[in-house]
Design an enzyme around this catalytic site. Sequence first.
Site: not given
Ligand code: TYD
Length: 138
Positions: A52
């Site tokens: 992303h």
């Molecule tokens: P995400 O950044 O979407 O991870 P990836 O891109 O590797 O799949 O994060 C996964 C989940 O964690 C997302 O649904 C929301 C949660 N999250 C938080 O609540 N706070 C944060 O600071 C981060 C990084 C993720």
Amino acid sequence: MTIEDVKLIELPKFTDPRGNLSFVEQLNHIPFEIKRTYWIYDVPGGESRGGHAFKKNEEFIVALSGAFDVVVDDGHNKMVFSLNRSYFGLYVPAGLWREMIDFSTNSLALEFGSEHYVKEDYIRDYKVFLELKNNGKI
Ligand code: TYD
């Protein structure tokens, strides 16, 4: 922002027979004020995460343990940064597509962000990313 703005930064390292020590300081090694810190752990070997871009959030990524690659893409060029030492950090500005791939088993990724978690700051569709990038919106 282009991949030229991504910086691999060597951190201070105090080697010591009792165990080495490294550290980071905001607005010093990390070129932004830290609003958020999170980590990725218990990763099965070979996994990938985080395909992303962020509109606003800048990141600083450290492989605290193990190894993984960070692929950064500005819509024209891609670069792969292999992180496998805990005394290096990768600065990734906002507005770039990035993916973390090839995690080694049980590697530990530590990430600092310049923004609080805001769902709307994510661009998860690569086509949308390219459109925004080509229109100068990010
Ligand atoms: P995400 O950044 O979407 O991870 P990836 O891109 O590797 O799949 O994060 C996964 C989940 O964690 C997302 O649904 C929301 C949660 N999250 C938080 O609540 N706070 C944060 O600071 C981060 C990084 C993720």
